[in-house]
Design an enzyme around this catalytic site. Structure first.
Site, PDB file in Angstrom:
ATOM      1  N   THR A 170    -114.923 -24.363  36.490  1.00 18.67           N
ATOM      2  CA  THR A 170    -114.925 -25.563  35.457  1.00 18.67           C
ATOM      3  C   THR A 170    -113.493 -26.224  36.022  1.00 18.67           C
ATOM      4  OG1 THR A 170    -114.446 -26.366  33.517  1.00 18.67           O
ATOM      5  CG2 THR A 170    -113.799 -24.345  33.906  1.00 18.67           C
ATOM      6  N   ASN A 209    -110.802 -41.595  26.697  1.00 19.46           N
ATOM      7  CA  ASN A 209    -111.088 -41.909  28.209  1.00 19.46           C
ATOM      8  C   ASN A 209    -110.815 -43.491  28.466  1.00 19.46           C
ATOM      9  OD1 ASN A 209    -111.492 -39.636  29.601  1.00 19.46           O
ATOM     10  ND2 ASN A 209    -113.188 -39.319  28.228  1.00 19.46           N
ATOM     11  N   LYS A 269    -109.495 -23.829  30.990  1.00 11.73           N
ATOM     12  CA  LYS A 269    -109.327 -25.144  30.254  1.00 11.73           C
ATOM     13  C   LYS A 269    -110.534 -26.272  30.597  1.00 11.73           C
ATOM     14  CE  LYS A 269    -107.496 -28.443  31.449  1.00 11.73           C
ATOM     15  NZ  LYS A 269    -108.089 -30.081  31.619  1.00 11.73           N
ATOM     16  N   THR A 293    -102.265 -44.200  30.460  1.00 17.15           N
ATOM     17  CA  THR A 293    -101.237 -44.973  29.979  1.00 17.15           C
ATOM     18  C   THR A 293    -100.835 -44.541  28.479  1.00 17.15           C
ATOM     19  OG1 THR A 293    -102.927 -46.444  29.287  1.00 17.15           O
ATOM     20  CG2 THR A 293    -101.679 -47.066  31.414  1.00 17.15           C
TER      21      THR A 293
END
Lengths: 404, 404
Positions: free
Chosen positions: A185, A399, A174, A404
């Site tokens: 990664t 980003n 991922k 939130t």
């Protein structure tokens, strides 16, 4: 001979896996007994699960029987309580599987600096274990469970026919954001049915990681949670000692798996619409080739131009120029290609194509889904390839509002 | 005593300037006779005008009488013809002013890899020269002429009262994109009326550049055209030798001018909506403090979070972690502030504030126009401050379509 097959890690004998996802919180378990090796982030803020995994592999003689992975919370920068949580993850799984916790690898991905909801993870373990299996479906669910902002599940398996026997190598990964791996990664788990009997393997594995995962850049942020684990189950019945050709062919297959996973991560970088492959040739040394190639795929200006099909190729030369690689601008050459058509813009420091027609042709090439950038530094004979993606509105969007 | 005054570079005795802009193509001329010093990009692909300016200053004993600057074309990576164009710029101006071309500084900013339209520049010189002057208006037109994607003209002047006499320091700059200066910034021109008689000045100037322009990051791309030139006209009648206090006070004033110009560039970074000031304290050495501070303001993830007021502070710790600076995550502390309210999120490795109320307070702080990030590494006693900006949709928009 290496050929791609279906099934990801579950294509490899001895591997069982499954995963589930409840909203942003995913959990995956992989069981596979065998010799194992790991590489971990070089970030000074190393996540708790990686500390636990590294310690396990260092003290257990280099073997793994199972791996547990959660997504949605990185369990990074969580201090003593975080370490305890990572240990509880390993212990809980070990107990349910009837194995020793020192043979469990732990990995996490998600938000940094938040206490893990260990109760949710315990409950998820109970739902995952009854479903462990070796089919395509089980591999699919595992790939999905470890995703965060990834849009595409990432996995690959290959079968390798050698004169010493046939075996498989499979991996899942991922990626998405906070991607400039300095060793793995975000997360990658690789398995092979080969019985690896080779002292140099840990070292060889690191070299391959260096050429693959460490050559991708999404945003230049090196994660606290990067990890790549490999386990060799030996279930193919083939040993790396069977024949002189087996080990080199295995390394080639492993590099293919790692590279394809790395490219999948780059192509699915947060907000990305294109894969960028940059090859730097004729560098004074390999370090310079790596510096220049990574600098080009890291440059926000190059990445933005690729997003907008803006034929502003001077930014590529500028990114090579500040990379730290040694070269003389009088000797550099630059060609862009979409895999079919190509255009040479600079040859040995001289601009060869820069009129309206050339820029229109370049624009057309840049509109492709995969862009190849070939930069020849004219300073030596070393080369390197790096992979990246474009910088888009969606990267910012994802980003600017992640927690939130 | 240092106090800010109006007029930018034209506030300094002996400086005349003017500039014009035709669409994207601007031209500015500044005349001022005096001892001069320059710092230039460390990009291996160094633009032709910088090569000419550096050569002039190296061979003429360190004096300048005039500077010519064009915007819209960087005259970078343009080979032999580019060098010829930069020389023609210097020669044409020198001839019209009746001075020697070796006392002319040349600078350019704009697209890389395009032949200069030298005829347009020659014609613009003729329109600029009759308007050279020392007023606020002339300074304004000069600041505007050197802008590319800058939204705001950038200039400042200060008057310094010392026991040895009163003198002024003024500077103008342009910035915006391709900003991680490795010595100057895109372009900055600084003047002082002080007569500098100090052997260490060139070295001192580089130190101040290191603390100011070299500490800003907009996108991490180091330009091919970064240059900062300073000329001391001596017209104040004050010499740096007049009094022991003069030279230190001059350096302080110069640092103020350089720092304020640097902050203007960071705040007006391409697409930026906020200025970010990051101070790293208790670093093991100054290099570590610089690495960590710049890594934090460079991080696309931190920058995106600041744009979206996302209280994802773990990304700041992660950026310090991969910066290359030595520290132990058990000793790090982190405070964010908007200049009035502040919130300490981490103290000596322990998360102090992370509940809903704390994150809401952090969100409110992040909504300010200037965000202060204070990171204490707990590893020594050195410190550094870096400036940057947020990463926004507009950065991508501007750079996805710059040449066309």
């Amino acid at each position: 001979m290496i050929r791609e097959i279906k099934g990801g890690i579950c294509a490899v004998g001895g591997v069982k896996a499954y995963g589930i996802k409840d909203g942003k919180k995913g959990l995956a378990v992989i069981t596979a007994k065998g010799k194992a090796a790991g590489v971990y982030t070089k970030n000074k803020v190393i996540a708790a699960p990686l500390i636990v995994t590294r310690e396990n592999l260092e003290t257990n003689g280099g073997f793994l029987e199972a791996v547990i992975v959660n997504s949605g919370n990185a369990n990074a920068f969580t201090g003593g309580p975080g370490l305890e949580d990572a240990n509880v993850m390993a212990e809980t799984l070990a107990e349910k599987l009837g194995i020793d916790k020192k043979f469990v690898g732990v990995a996490s991905t998600g938000v940094i600096g938040r206490k893990l909801h260990i109760d949710i993870i315990k409950e998820q373990i109970d739902r995952v274990l009854p479903n462990l299996g070796s089919g395509v479906k089980e591999n699919d669910e595992t790939m999905k469970a470890i995703m965060t902002t990834d849009l595409v599940p990432k996995g690959i398996a290959v079968e390798v026919e050698t004169s010493g026997g046939t075996f498989r190598v499979g991996g899942i990964a991922k990626g998405s954001g906070m991607i400039e791996p300095n060793m793995g990664t975000m997360l990658a788990f690789v398995y092979t049915g080969l019985m690896i009997e080779k002292d140099s393997f840990d070292e060889d594995f690191k070299v391959l990681i260096g050429r693959t995962f460490n050559m991708i850049v999404v945003d230049g942020d090196t994660s606290t949670n990067d990890i790549c684990l490999i386990t060799a189950t030996g279930k193919s019945g083939v040993s790396s000692k069977a024949d002189a050709s087996v080990y080199p062919e295995f390394l080639e297959a492993l590099e293919t798996v790692l590279r394809e996973l790395a490219k999948m991560i780059a192509r699915d970088g947060e907000g990305a619409t294109k894969l960028v492959e940059c090859t730097v040739t004729s560098a004074a040394d390999e370090r310079d080739a790596v510096l220049a190639a990574k600098s080009i795929v890291r440059s926000p200006l190059v990445k933005s131009a690729i997003f907008g099909n803006d034929p502003n190729w001077g930014r590529i030369v500028a990114a090579a120029g500040y990379s730290g690689a040694e070269f003389d601008q009088k000797n550099i050459s630059l060609t862009l290609s979409d895999g079919e058509k190509s255009i040479t813009l600079v040859e040995k420091g001289k601009i060869t194509n820069n009129d309206e027609a050339a820029l229109a042709a370049l624009k057309a090439i840049m509109a492709a889904k995969t862009i190849y950038i070939m930069t020849d530094l004219g300073a030596g004979s070393e080369k390197a390839t790096a992979w990246g993606c474009d910088l888009t509105y969606d990267y910012v969007k994802i980003n600017a509002d992640y927690t939130t």
